[in-house]
Design a protein around this motif. Sequence first.
Motif: not given
Length: 463
Positions: A22-24, A44-47, A91-92, A110
Motif C-alpha cells: 500500500g502507499r502508506r 492502512s487507507e488512514n494515514e 481498515g473497516d 484503523d
Amino acid sequence: MKWTRFETVPLAELIDSPVIMGRRLRTYPLEVGDAAPHALCVVSENEKAVVVPDWILEQVGAMCRQTMRLMRVPGKPPFPRERFLFLVALGDGLRFGVEHGESTLIGSSDRFFLDAKKDDQHAGGGTLGVIPHEYFHAWCGKLACPEGLVSADFHTPVNPELLWVYEGLTSYYDEVLSARGGMTLAQEYLDGVRDTASSYEIRTGRLWRSVEDSARAARHLRQRGQFWHDARQGQEYYGQGALFWMEADAIIRRGTAGAKSLDDFCRVFFDVPVNPVGAQHGYTREDVVRALTSVLPSQDWDALIRARIETPAPTLDLSPLLRLVGYDLEFTDEPTKAQAAEEKKSEGQGTINLKQSIGASFSKEGEVTDLVIGSPADLAGLAWGMKVLAVGGWTWSPDRLREAVRASKEAGKVELTVSFGERVESKAIAYSGGLRYPRLVRLEGEPDILNEAVRPLDEGPAH
Ligand SMILES: [Zn+2]
C-alpha cells in the motif's frame, strides 16, 4: 514504475508467506537484541492509523524478547527462523490474525493503535492481545504442530483433535507473555482470569461437551449461530484449553517448589528440528505427555488430560483450579471501577449483561439476547425473541432493569412484562441475589501462582 521481483520458492513457503502492500506502508524495526530481525509493518487507507507510538514498539519488542527468553535453549539461536514480521492491515471490517512461519497477518480496524492506551490494553478493546498470540504461534503451531494438522498437500482433510495444545497453550501464553512484556499489567491478567473463570462457571455446555470434542467440531463452531451458545459451547480448545495449561503450570510450580514451571515444558517440547517454512514438525498426544512427564514425573499427566480435555466436566465449579493458583472467586453487588467502565462500554455496544445474576442478557431495546440454562430467568420462561416492555410496571430502560435486580434482595423477585410475537405476558423471576460482580480473592498461605507466572524472566545470558 518500480518493479519488485521475488525469488522462486517452494509452494508451501509461498502459501505460508503473505504480502501486504500500500502507499502508506510503514515499517518499524523492533528491538530484539541479537535475534534474527523482527519488524512491525502497518498499512492502512488512514494515514493516522499507520503511526505506531514508540511505547507500543517498546512493549511489543519486550514481549518478543520475553517469548524468546522463555523458549531459549543454550547453543541455539534466540529465534528459530531468519526473520519475523508482524504484517498489520488496518481498515473497516477487518478482524483476524493468521499465524505464519516467519510472519503473521493481522487485520483490524484503523483504531487498532489509535485507541491503545499505555498500561491499559483493555482501553483498546483488548485487541492488541492478537500480537502476542500470533507471535507465540511462531513456535506453537508453525515450528511444531499436531501431526494430524501436518498435511502433505492442501486438499487432504486434517485431524484437529489436538487443537487444545495448538490454540490452548497459545491462549494461555499470549496473556502471560503480554504481561511479562509489559503490554498488560499483572492486575489486568488477574482480571482476565476472574472473568474467564466466572463465565465458565455458568457455561452449562461444559457438562456434556469435552474440550477435545470442541476441537473436533472446530469447523462448525468457528461460524456458529448466536442462540444457545452457553449450552452448545464454542471453540473451547482456546479458553478451556488455556485453563488446562494454567492448571499444568500450577501443578509444576507447586510440585517443584517453584524451581520449574510450564516454561520448562515449552523448552523441551519446542526444541525440535527446524523444518523449512511451511513444513511444521509434527507431534502426538504421547509427545505431549512425555514432555510434561520429563518436567514433573510424579504427576499422572495422561490421567489429567483424560479428565480435563477428553471428558466433559463433572461439575461447573472451578474453585479447585482457582485454589490451586492461590485464589478464590467471590461475588459482590458493587462493581470495581474497571467493571463499571466495562459495563458502560458493553451497554454502549448494545448489551445489558445480567448473566451472573438473573441469568440473561438484553439488547438496549430490551430484547433477550442470551440466557443461562437453569438460571432464574430461564426458569421463569424468558426466551430468545422476547422483548421486555416494562420492569415492575414501568416502561423498559436498562437502568430500571438493573435497579430491579439490585432491589431483588428485598423484593425476592424481578417482575417483567414481555412481548413475544403478538402476545404480551407477565414474567416473575424468582430471584433475591441482587447484582453480582465477580472478584478474585487471594488465599493467604497458598502460593500466588498467577503473579509468579506473569513475572518477567531475567533477560541475561542463557545458563
Ligand atoms: Zn491461534
